[in-house]
Enzyme design. Structure first.
Site, PDB file in Angstrom:
ATOM      1  CG  ASP A 136      -2.103   1.219   0.986  1.00  0.00           C
ATOM      2  OD1 ASP A 136      -2.395   1.625  -0.194  1.00  0.00           O
ATOM      3  OD2 ASP A 136      -2.467   1.597   2.033  1.00  0.00           O
ATOM      4  CB  CYS A 190     -17.695  -5.498 -14.636  1.00  0.00           C
ATOM      5  SG  CYS A 190     -16.691  -5.311 -13.426  1.00  0.00           S
ATOM      6  CB  CYS A 193     -23.003  -5.478 -13.172  1.00  0.00           C
ATOM      7  SG  CYS A 193     -23.408  -4.903 -11.633  1.00  0.00           S
ATOM      8  CB  CYS A 196     -19.767  -0.516  -8.328  1.00  0.00           C
ATOM      9  SG  CYS A 196     -19.109  -0.442  -9.940  1.00  0.00           S
ATOM     10  CB  CYS A 216     -13.577   9.284  -3.876  1.00  0.00           C
ATOM     11  SG  CYS A 216     -13.560   7.789  -3.159  1.00  0.00           S
ATOM     12  CB  CYS A 243     -17.369   5.654   1.201  1.00  0.00           C
ATOM     13  SG  CYS A 243     -19.152   5.399   0.195  1.00  0.00           S
ATOM     14  CB  CYS A 246     -18.417   1.553  -5.147  1.00  0.00           C
ATOM     15  SG  CYS A 246     -16.687   1.781  -4.604  1.00  0.00           S
ATOM     16  CB  CYS A 250     -19.331  -5.872  -5.996  1.00  0.00           C
ATOM     17  SG  CYS A 250     -18.660  -6.851  -7.322  1.00  0.00           S
TER      18      CYS A 250
END
Length: 353
Positions: A136, A190, A193, A196, A216, A243, A246, A250
């Site tokens: 990260d 995906c 769809c 999200c 965001c 948050c 999204c 899924c």
């Protein structure tokens, strides 16, 4: 020799699972050639907001070789933090703050780095090599590399989606000088769809597979240091750190099993549904005490109280007026402004229906 490579790969996967990684794959160091171009376009559009380190590290972030020229293979790893309950359950509890699922337990930076280092030590003993481990904070494009290594695909919300673990995977990477047999990249699944995209409260997706971080809620509540733009405050609701909207909607999450999640990421009681009144009363010492061992500690007291004040302004709860009044003269001007905004919201007459 080929048999030896297969044995090493099998043993590597077994050791990774022993250390808590549910997903493992290998990609060549040049396996995500479009990542650098997409990163440059994203930065050029200013969609990274105040995350200036993204610009400063762009050359190193764009490809593994840009960070470490000697790398030949990337080992991509995933650890599950799938929640047992509904991540959106607190939407109907405005007096409580909503913390993103990933931040309700132990700090994933520390936990995953420890597991990566253990796996790296094992690998060096089995096949002497040079390597580097990342989770990260380093300039690494974990998601494109994880897709290239077959762990999943980047969904329309730009996060990785796994067929086995849905949207709930922490990612780590090991760069190595070993030439390992790569896995096939994962196909995007995906389809048509767009759940999200539709779920985003602030319309942060200008198009599928594109994110404008400036809109965001995760960016606004975590990375953004100043006053949160008023145009987004009502949409933030009671989200005080990140948050999940999204991710939570899924359809692939139906395959995610909370029993597979690392127990270190189980929610801490004080972080699962914190009372806004308690958060508004935090001083620096109290903040450090509550959020010790949590990734939330990095934002500091002021940003957390700012976020709690915004949530309080959206709550409609009269009992939060008193703790907000105590903040209007806060030493931090951003906190004080958020408190005044919240008080104005709570004192305003309800809109005509």
């Amino acid at each position: 020799m080929l048999e030896g490579k297969h044995k090493l790969r099998a043993a590597l996967a077994e050791k990774a699972r022993e250390l808590g990684f549910l997903a493992i794959g290998v990609a060549r160091a040049d396996a995500a050639p479009k990542a650098a171009e997409r990163l440059r376009a994203w930065l050029a559009a200013g969609a990274h907001g105040e995350m200036l380190w993204m610009e400063e590290t762009a050359a190193r972030r764009g490809s593994p070789a840009g960070l470490w020229p000697e790398v030949r293979s990337v080992i991509a790893l995933g650890m599950s933090y799938a929640p047992a309950g509904d991540p959106l359950a607190l939407a109907g509890s405005p007096e409580r703050g909503r913390i993103s699922v990933y931040a309700q337990g132990g700090d994933y930076h520390d936990l995953i780095k420890k597991a990566l280092k253990a796996l790296a030590r094992w690998l060096i003993e089995e096949a002497p090599c040079e390597l580097k481990v990342f989770v990260d904070t380093a300039p690494v494009m974990e998601k494109p590399l994880a897709e290239a290594a077959g762990l999943g695909w980047q969904g329309k919300h730009t996060n990785l989606v796994s067929r086995a673990d849905g949207s709930w995977l922490f990612l780590g990477a090991i760069y190595t000088t070993l030439k390992l047999e790569p896995d096939a990249p994962h196909a995007e699944r995906c389809g048509s769809c767009t759940r999200c995209l539709a779920a985003c409260p602030t319309d942060a997706f200008p198009a599928p597979f594109q994110l404008d971080a400036r809109r965001c809620i995760s960016y606004l509540t975590i990375e953004h240091k100043g006053p949160i733009p008023e145009e987004y405050r009502e949409a933030i609701g009671n989200r005080i750190y990140g948050c999940d909207d999204c991710l939570a909607v899924c359809p692939w999450n139906r395959f995610a099993d909370a029993a597979r999640a690392n127990k270190a990421f189980l929610p801490r009681a004080e972080l699962a549904a914190p009372a806004l009144a308690d958060l508004l009363a935090l001083d620096d010492a109290g903040f450090r005490r509550v959020f010790a061992g949590s990734p939330i500690k990095r934002i500091g007291r002021n940003r957390m109280v700012r976020n709690a004040a915004i949530a309080a302004g959206n709550s409609g709860r009269a009992e939060l007026v008193a703790p907000l009044r105590a903040l209007v003269q806060d030493e931090d001007t951003v906190v004080a402004e958020a408190a005044r905004w919240a008080l104005d919201r709570l004192s305003a007459p309800p809109a005509a229906g």
